[in-house]
Write a protein that holds these residues in place. Structure first.
Motif, PDB file in Angstrom:
ATOM      1  N   ILE A 212      34.919  32.735  27.246  1.00 13.28           N
ATOM      2  CA  ILE A 212      35.864  31.618  27.295  1.00 13.28           C
ATOM      3  C   ILE A 212      35.119  30.291  27.284  1.00 13.28           C
ATOM      4  O   ILE A 212      35.461  29.368  26.535  1.00 13.28           O
ATOM      5  CB  ILE A 212      36.761  31.714  28.549  1.00 13.28           C
ATOM      6  CG1 ILE A 212      37.627  32.979  28.509  1.00 13.28           C
ATOM      7  CG2 ILE A 212      37.631  30.469  28.689  1.00 13.28           C
ATOM      8  CD1 ILE A 212      38.370  33.252  29.794  1.00 13.28           C
ATOM      9  N   ASP A 216      35.584  27.668  24.180  1.00 14.53           N
ATOM     10  CA  ASP A 216      36.211  26.394  24.508  1.00 14.53           C
ATOM     11  C   ASP A 216      35.210  25.254  24.421  1.00 14.53           C
ATOM     12  O   ASP A 216      35.576  24.125  24.074  1.00 14.53           O
ATOM     13  CB  ASP A 216      36.817  26.450  25.914  1.00 14.53           C
ATOM     14  CG  ASP A 216      37.686  25.247  26.232  1.00 14.53           C
ATOM     15  OD1 ASP A 216      38.549  24.904  25.399  1.00 14.53           O
ATOM     16  OD2 ASP A 216      37.503  24.649  27.305  1.00 14.53           O
ATOM     17  N   PHE A 224      42.166  31.988  21.543  1.00 17.26           N
ATOM     18  CA  PHE A 224      41.580  33.193  22.118  1.00 17.26           C
ATOM     19  C   PHE A 224      42.545  34.358  21.952  1.00 17.26           C
ATOM     20  O   PHE A 224      43.750  34.195  22.144  1.00 17.26           O
ATOM     21  CB  PHE A 224      41.326  33.008  23.617  1.00 17.26           C
ATOM     22  CG  PHE A 224      40.516  31.787  23.979  1.00 17.26           C
ATOM     23  CD1 PHE A 224      39.160  31.886  24.241  1.00 17.26           C
ATOM     24  CD2 PHE A 224      41.123  30.531  24.072  1.00 17.26           C
ATOM     25  CE1 PHE A 224      38.415  30.772  24.585  1.00 17.26           C
ATOM     26  CE2 PHE A 224      40.384  29.401  24.409  1.00 17.26           C
ATOM     27  CZ  PHE A 224      39.031  29.523  24.669  1.00 17.26           C
ATOM     28  N   TYR A 255      41.549  32.673  32.256  1.00 12.91           N
ATOM     29  CA  TYR A 255      41.925  31.539  31.403  1.00 12.91           C
ATOM     30  C   TYR A 255      42.470  30.404  32.255  1.00 12.91           C
ATOM     31  O   TYR A 255      42.174  29.227  32.016  1.00 12.91           O
ATOM     32  CB  TYR A 255      42.937  31.977  30.341  1.00 12.91           C
ATOM     33  CG  TYR A 255      42.289  32.854  29.302  1.00 12.91           C
ATOM     34  CD1 TYR A 255      41.610  32.286  28.221  1.00 12.91           C
ATOM     35  CD2 TYR A 255      42.291  34.237  29.428  1.00 12.91           C
ATOM     36  CE1 TYR A 255      40.962  33.087  27.291  1.00 12.91           C
ATOM     37  CE2 TYR A 255      41.642  35.040  28.510  1.00 12.91           C
ATOM     38  CZ  TYR A 255      40.980  34.461  27.444  1.00 12.91           C
ATOM     39  OH  TYR A 255      40.319  35.252  26.543  1.00 12.91           O
ATOM     40  N   ARG A 256      43.272  30.734  33.250  1.00 14.38           N
ATOM     41  CA  ARG A 256      43.781  29.709  34.155  1.00 14.38           C
ATOM     42  C   ARG A 256      42.631  29.000  34.862  1.00 14.38           C
ATOM     43  O   ARG A 256      42.616  27.767  34.978  1.00 14.38           O
ATOM     44  CB  ARG A 256      44.734  30.333  35.174  1.00 14.38           C
ATOM     45  CG  ARG A 256      46.160  30.479  34.678  1.00 14.38           C
ATOM     46  CD  ARG A 256      47.094  30.905  35.795  1.00 14.38           C
ATOM     47  NE  ARG A 256      46.987  32.331  36.040  1.00 14.38           N
ATOM     48  CZ  ARG A 256      47.860  33.246  35.573  1.00 14.38           C
ATOM     49  NH1 ARG A 256      48.888  32.850  34.845  1.00 14.38           N
ATOM     50  NH2 ARG A 256      47.694  34.509  35.842  1.00 14.38           N
ATOM     51  N   ILE A 260      42.472  26.742  30.450  1.00 18.29           N
ATOM     52  CA  ILE A 260      42.912  26.992  29.082  1.00 18.29           C
ATOM     53  C   ILE A 260      44.436  27.107  29.050  1.00 18.29           C
ATOM     54  O   ILE A 260      45.023  27.912  29.788  1.00 18.29           O
ATOM     55  CB  ILE A 260      42.289  28.289  28.516  1.00 18.29           C
ATOM     56  CG1 ILE A 260      40.766  28.246  28.630  1.00 18.29           C
ATOM     57  CG2 ILE A 260      42.742  28.518  27.076  1.00 18.29           C
ATOM     58  CD1 ILE A 260      40.116  27.150  27.837  1.00 18.29           C
ATOM     59  N   VAL A 265      46.244  31.223  23.965  1.00 16.65           N
ATOM     60  CA  VAL A 265      45.829  32.587  24.306  1.00 16.65           C
ATOM     61  C   VAL A 265      46.840  33.594  23.768  1.00 16.65           C
ATOM     62  O   VAL A 265      48.050  33.456  23.998  1.00 16.65           O
ATOM     63  CB  VAL A 265      45.693  32.758  25.835  1.00 16.65           C
ATOM     64  CG1 VAL A 265      45.181  34.152  26.174  1.00 16.65           C
ATOM     65  CG2 VAL A 265      44.756  31.687  26.404  1.00 16.65           C
TER      66      VAL A 265
END
Length: 419
Positions: A212, A216, A224, A255-256, A260, A265
């Motif tokens: 990630i 990013d 993603f 992701y959180r 993101i 996602v």
């Protein structure tokens, strides 16, 4: 048999591509430019195509400036044809070749940390584990071949056999093994002849969080598509509280934690219950959940796979992703046309992704592309036919994106047709 693709004039006219490269992202980072490079392969494939309107159109795009496309999805990174899968190096190659969406297949270690591996139990063919001290921890440590009995060399090594710290000491390699090996070192030597070991000295294995951060960190607004791998161990893991749902939520939590947006996602799973869980319990992420459908791999089961699409639609699933060959068939004249599955999905309003281009060997040999070309094997006889396949998927089936082991091929097509 030569593959024939007819390109309507209306499509040819609308496909006149721009010569200006640009990127349109919606990421959290500041937008940057990247010098997308496709290398010689797409041009080789265009030259290898049968003469016709599609070849003419693709040839006209040769001098265009390539750019990133979200229609191009990096399968196992996107450089997997020549670079070890799920490695940092494969991710970098896929991004360089214009993949706008990147994949990490997500599984877990013995200390329940998330890492990128295509299968929970593939370390024996995708890393050097059997030739290290960690090989003794494998579910089934390396056993040499026995020529007298005809027994082949074997091993089974899982991420869940080792800790994250131990996993990080491994080198990723090209997927393959030598079934006649009598030493662990020889067992690692099994790369198919149509791939290469030139870039596989010691590729970098990754955690999901590192994946990630790198994707990013480009600042390109890349998306993603993590795949929650089906566990090959009993769940809950080790008899504790690590259930399938905990695993499924943990993937999204990373992701959180990285800030993101859910809109970037596209979580995937072959387990339908994972899709339902995300839709019900994680609706922001669940709205873009991708059900990976491989329920129609035989002539007997394929009609059931088509029929099940109505159930998915009724349940609120929005995106299905079958293998390439589910979506394309041959008509009575040997032309490529949308399959019954593709027609049903379109009628139900389902979006379609598909996998995996450039995962097969040469299309001109006796294997004719193998699994991913099952439904059209009689119509492939040269490597350039890959673009005819891609064209039907894009224009007639209307797929929203294509996973590829060599992102440049899909990126070239997407750029040429403005996808």
């Amino acid at each position: 048999m030569k593959l024939t693709v007819l390109l309507p004039l209306a499509v040819a006219a609308s496909a006149a591509p721009s010569r200006r490269g640009s990127h349109h992202g919606s990421g959290s980072g500041s937008q940057q430019s990247i010098n997308v490079q496709l290398g010689p392969r797409p041009y080789f494939l265009v030259d290898d195509m049968d003469d016709g309107p599609l070849k003419d159109t693709l040839s006209s795009c040769k001098e265009n400036t390539p750019h990133t496309s979200h229609w191009s999805i990096g399968h196992r990174g996107g450089g997997t044809l020549m670079i070890p899968e799920e490695s940092l190096e494969s991710i970098k190659a896929g991004i360089r070749m214009g993949a706008g969406i990147q994949e990490c297949d997500v599984t877990f270690t013995s200390d329940m940390q998330l890492v990128c591996r295509h299968s929970q139990c593939d370390l024996h063919t995708t890393t050097n584990i059997v030739a290290t001290e960690l090989g003794a921890k494998c579910t089934e440590p390396f056993t040499p071949a026995d020529p007298e009995s005809g027994t082949e060399a074997s091993a089974t090594c899982c991420t869940s056999d080792i800790t994250l710290a131990e996993f990080k000491t491994l080198c990723a390699k090209m997927d393959g093994s030598n079934s006649s090996a009598v030493t662990a070192e020889d067992y690692l030597d099994g790369t198919p002849s149509w791939r290469t070991d030139l870039y596989a000295q010691c590729a970098t294995v990754m955690t999901h969080a590192e994946f990630i951060k790198h994707v990013d960190g480009t600042g390109l607004g890349l998306h993603f598509t993590p795949e929650l791998k089906t566990p090959e161990v009993d769940m809950p893991f080790n008899g504790g509280n690590y259930t399938q749902q905990v695993f499924a939520r943990q993937m999204l939590d990373e992701y959180r934690a990285a800030g993101i947006a859910a809109s970037r996602v596209w979580p995937q799973s072959f387990l339908y219950d994972d899709i339902l869980f995300w839709m019900q319990q994680e609706p922001e992420f669940g709205a873009q959940a991708v059900f990976l459908d491989e329920t129609g791999d035989t002539d007997e089961t394929f009609p059931y796979a088509v029929g099940n699409l109505s159930t998915y639609a009724q349940d609120g699933v929005r995106i299905v992703a079958p293998p390439l060959y589910y979506l394309v068939a041959l008509d009575d004249e040997g032309n490529l046309v949308p399959s019954e599955y593709a027609a049903a999905a379109k009628e139900l309003g389902l979006d379609i992704l598909t996998w995996s281009l450039e995962r097969s060997g040469r299309l001109g040999d006796e294997d004719r592309g193998g699994y991913y070309y099952t439904s059209i094997a009689n119509a492939t006889d040269n490597d350039g036919d890959v673009f005819g396949y891609l064209d039907v998927l894009a224009r007639d089936v209307g797929v929203k994106g294509v996973f590829s082991d060599w992102s440049a091929t899909v990126t070239y097509y997407a750029n040429c047709f403005g996808l």
